[in-house]
Design a protein around this motif. Structure first.
Motif, PDB file in Angstrom:
ATOM      1  N   PHE A   1       0.821  -1.206   0.000  1.00 44.63           N
ATOM      2  CA  PHE A   1       0.000   0.000   0.000  1.00 44.63           C
ATOM      3  C   PHE A   1       0.856   1.258   0.000  1.00 44.63           C
ATOM      4  O   PHE A   1       1.970   1.275   0.518  1.00 44.63           O
ATOM      5  N   ASP A   2       0.281   2.309  -0.543  1.00 40.49           N
ATOM      6  CA  ASP A   2       0.858   3.644  -0.435  1.00 40.49           C
ATOM      7  C   ASP A   2      -0.190   4.567   0.174  1.00 40.49           C
ATOM      8  O   ASP A   2      -1.390   4.366  -0.009  1.00 40.49           O
ATOM      9  N   GLY A   3       0.282   5.593   0.886  1.00 39.07           N
ATOM     10  CA  GLY A   3      -0.638   6.546   1.472  1.00 39.07           C
ATOM     11  C   GLY A   3      -1.142   6.080   2.823  1.00 39.07           C
ATOM     12  O   GLY A   3      -0.684   5.079   3.363  1.00 39.07           O
ATOM     13  N   PRO A   4      -2.109   6.800   3.380  1.00 40.11           N
ATOM     14  CA  PRO A   4      -2.591   6.515   4.739  1.00 40.11           C
ATOM     15  C   PRO A   4      -3.591   5.356   4.781  1.00 40.11           C
ATOM     16  O   PRO A   4      -4.747   5.521   5.166  1.00 40.11           O
ATOM     17  N   LEU A   5      -3.140   4.162   4.349  1.00 34.46           N
ATOM     18  CA  LEU A   5      -3.952   2.952   4.443  1.00 34.46           C
ATOM     19  C   LEU A   5      -3.365   2.108   5.567  1.00 34.46           C
ATOM     20  O   LEU A   5      -2.411   1.352   5.371  1.00 34.46           O
ATOM     21  N   PHE A   6      -3.898   2.256   6.744  1.00 29.82           N
ATOM     22  CA  PHE A   6      -3.341   1.611   7.926  1.00 29.82           C
ATOM     23  C   PHE A   6      -4.039   0.275   8.166  1.00 29.82           C
ATOM     24  O   PHE A   6      -5.261   0.223   8.278  1.00 29.82           O
ATOM     25  N   LEU A   7      -3.246  -0.777   8.251  1.00 27.71           N
ATOM     26  CA  LEU A   7      -3.779  -2.131   8.362  1.00 27.71           C
ATOM     27  C   LEU A   7      -3.244  -2.809   9.614  1.00 27.71           C
ATOM     28  O   LEU A   7      -2.040  -2.782   9.879  1.00 27.71           O
ATOM     29  N   ASP A   8      -4.125  -3.446  10.372  1.00 26.69           N
ATOM     30  CA  ASP A   8      -3.714  -4.251  11.518  1.00 26.69           C
ATOM     31  C   ASP A   8      -3.189  -5.586  10.994  1.00 26.69           C
ATOM     32  O   ASP A   8      -3.933  -6.383  10.438  1.00 26.69           O
ATOM     33  N   VAL A   9      -1.885  -5.812  11.157  1.00 26.14           N
ATOM     34  CA  VAL A   9      -1.282  -7.049  10.667  1.00 26.14           C
ATOM     35  C   VAL A   9      -0.914  -7.993  11.818  1.00 26.14           C
ATOM     36  O   VAL A   9      -0.092  -8.886  11.660  1.00 26.14           O
ATOM     37  N   SER A  10      -1.541  -7.801  12.971  1.00 28.02           N
ATOM     38  CA  SER A  10      -1.229  -8.655  14.113  1.00 28.02           C
ATOM     39  C   SER A  10      -1.788 -10.061  13.963  1.00 28.02           C
ATOM     40  O   SER A  10      -1.386 -10.967  14.695  1.00 28.02           O
ATOM     41  N   ALA A  11      -2.706 -10.262  13.018  1.00 31.48           N
ATOM     42  CA  ALA A  11      -3.318 -11.576  12.848  1.00 31.48           C
ATOM     43  C   ALA A  11      -3.407 -11.945  11.372  1.00 31.48           C
ATOM     44  O   ALA A  11      -4.429 -12.448  10.895  1.00 31.48           O
ATOM     45  N   VAL A  12      -2.331 -11.722  10.639  1.00 35.10           N
ATOM     46  CA  VAL A  12      -2.309 -12.085   9.219  1.00 35.10           C
ATOM     47  C   VAL A  12      -2.489 -13.589   9.039  1.00 35.10           C
ATOM     48  O   VAL A  12      -3.212 -14.047   8.145  1.00 35.10           O
ATOM     49  N   TRP A  13      -1.840 -14.381   9.889  1.00 32.62           N
ATOM     50  CA  TRP A  13      -1.816 -15.831   9.724  1.00 32.62           C
ATOM     51  C   TRP A  13      -2.995 -16.444  10.479  1.00 32.62           C
ATOM     52  O   TRP A  13      -3.062 -16.392  11.692  1.00 32.62           O
ATOM     53  N   ASP A  14      -3.937 -16.997   9.748  1.00 32.90           N
ATOM     54  CA  ASP A  14      -5.195 -17.480  10.294  1.00 32.90           C
ATOM     55  C   ASP A  14      -4.958 -18.534  11.375  1.00 32.90           C
ATOM     56  O   ASP A  14      -4.240 -19.521  11.170  1.00 32.90           O
ATOM     57  N   ALA A  15      -5.587 -18.353  12.534  1.00 34.88           N
ATOM     58  CA  ALA A  15      -5.332 -19.222  13.687  1.00 34.88           C
ATOM     59  C   ALA A  15      -5.772 -20.663  13.431  1.00 34.88           C
ATOM     60  O   ALA A  15      -5.053 -21.609  13.784  1.00 34.88           O
ATOM     61  N   GLN A  16      -6.943 -20.869  12.830  1.00 32.47           N
ATOM     62  CA  GLN A  16      -7.432 -22.226  12.603  1.00 32.47           C
ATOM     63  C   GLN A  16      -6.594 -22.953  11.563  1.00 32.47           C
ATOM     64  O   GLN A  16      -6.264 -24.142  11.732  1.00 32.47           O
ATOM     65  N   MET A  17      -6.252 -22.280  10.489  1.00 35.23           N
ATOM     66  CA  MET A  17      -5.439 -22.908   9.450  1.00 35.23           C
ATOM     67  C   MET A  17      -4.043 -23.235   9.983  1.00 35.23           C
ATOM     68  O   MET A  17      -3.482 -24.299   9.698  1.00 35.23           O
ATOM     69  N   THR A  18      -3.491 -22.324  10.781  1.00 32.96           N
ATOM     70  CA  THR A  18      -2.170 -22.554  11.357  1.00 32.96           C
ATOM     71  C   THR A  18      -2.210 -23.711  12.346  1.00 32.96           C
ATOM     72  O   THR A  18      -1.268 -24.523  12.407  1.00 32.96           O
ATOM     73  N   GLN A  19      -3.276 -23.818  13.110  1.00 32.30           N
ATOM     74  CA  GLN A  19      -3.419 -24.944  14.035  1.00 32.30           C
ATOM     75  C   GLN A  19      -3.432 -26.265  13.271  1.00 32.30           C
ATOM     76  O   GLN A  19      -2.845 -27.259  13.715  1.00 32.30           O
ATOM     77  N   ALA A  20      -4.085 -26.286  12.122  1.00 34.89           N
ATOM     78  CA  ALA A  20      -4.098 -27.494  11.300  1.00 34.89           C
ATOM     79  C   ALA A  20      -2.694 -27.849  10.824  1.00 34.89           C
ATOM     80  O   ALA A  20      -2.337 -29.038  10.744  1.00 34.89           O
TER      81      ALA A  20
END
Length: 265
Positions: free
Chosen positions: A150-169
């Protein structure tokens, strides 16, 4: 997962829509995207058989044909895991100097085509006393590339990019789990950089995956990742790119099992 409408507005442009038309023409609306990293381009051949359709990655608007060793140049559509799965046999990297757009172009087109899940794979340099061929489930990442989708003021929460259920699998399949860091490359890290990265809590380092993951997460797609230990960064000898590809290739069985587990979660 709620999606800030600014991200589709910024990312799903005419190029992504044109790419989506090509993707849906292969086998209808896709359910998932899989990106295969170095040495893994043929990983699904035996497990899933012949694809329903294929297209050259370079024929998809915005996507650049891969040039790195160990990367294939096709996008394949399979009837698998309860739906249509798009499988990229290779990818473009930031170190090719083309910017972020082509790196994330397939992800954007796949979202525009309708996917809801993605599994991203790569080969890594390992900062732990692990074994060549071990597969790490990515639980978090560190973006040291200096780049963003992204460019500009597009602020994204990336604290949970990796899906918890899929990662658990993935934990039921992969030998390891941990944090993956992206560097721009194409050079590998120095020993000093290796020590710094290890001190930061990084387990494995590579040159891909994070731009796609951030893009997919911003657009509401569930994402899982696997990283194959293909080089031991604290080893005395220099990194051999051919050996990296060979080590990743040896982990195909685990990677295939992980893809199926994650897509079923």
């Amino acid at each position: 997962m709620s999606v800030d409408p600014r991200f589709p507005q910024a990312l799903l442009d005419d190029e992504a829509v044109a790419g989506a038309r090509i993707l849906t023409s292969l086998a209808g609306r896709p359910d998932a995207l899989v990106a295969l990293g170095s040495g893994l381009s043929e990983a699904l051949d035996e497990a899933w058989g012949a694809p329903a359709a294929t297209v050259s990655l370079g024929d998809i608007p915005g996507v650049v044909a891969p040039v790195a060793d160990g990367h294939g140049g096709e996008l394949r559509a399979y009837e698998a895991c309860g739906g249509v799965v798009l499988v990229a046999t290779g990818r473009t990297h930031l170190y090719e100097g083309l910017g972020v757009r082509p790196v994330a172009a397939l992800a954007r087109a796949a979202v525009a085509a309708g996917i809801s899940r993605a599994v991203l794979t790569n080969a890594n340099g390992c900062l732990k006393p692990w074994n060549l061929g071990d597969v790490m489930a990515i639980t978090d990442h560190v973006n040291l590339s200096g780049a963003s989708p992204f460019d500009g003021p597009l602020f994204l929460d990336v604290s949970a990019v990796w899906d918890a259920q899929m990662t658990q699998a993935l934990r039921g399949v992969c030998q390891r789990e941990g944090t993956y860091a992206i560097l721009r490359g194409p050079e590998y890290q120095t020993m000093a950089e290796t020590r710094i990265l290890s001190g930061l809590g990084v387990d494995c380092v590579g040159m891909s995956t994070v731009m796609e993951a951030i893009t997919l997460h911003a657009l509401g797609v569930r994402v899982a990742g696997m990283s194959v230990v293909s080089d031991l960064s604290f080893a005395d000898g220099p990194t051999d790119p051919t050996a990296v590809v060979e080590a990743a290739s040896a982990a195909r069985q685990t990677v295939v099992a992980g893809i199926e587990a994650a897509l079923g979660a």
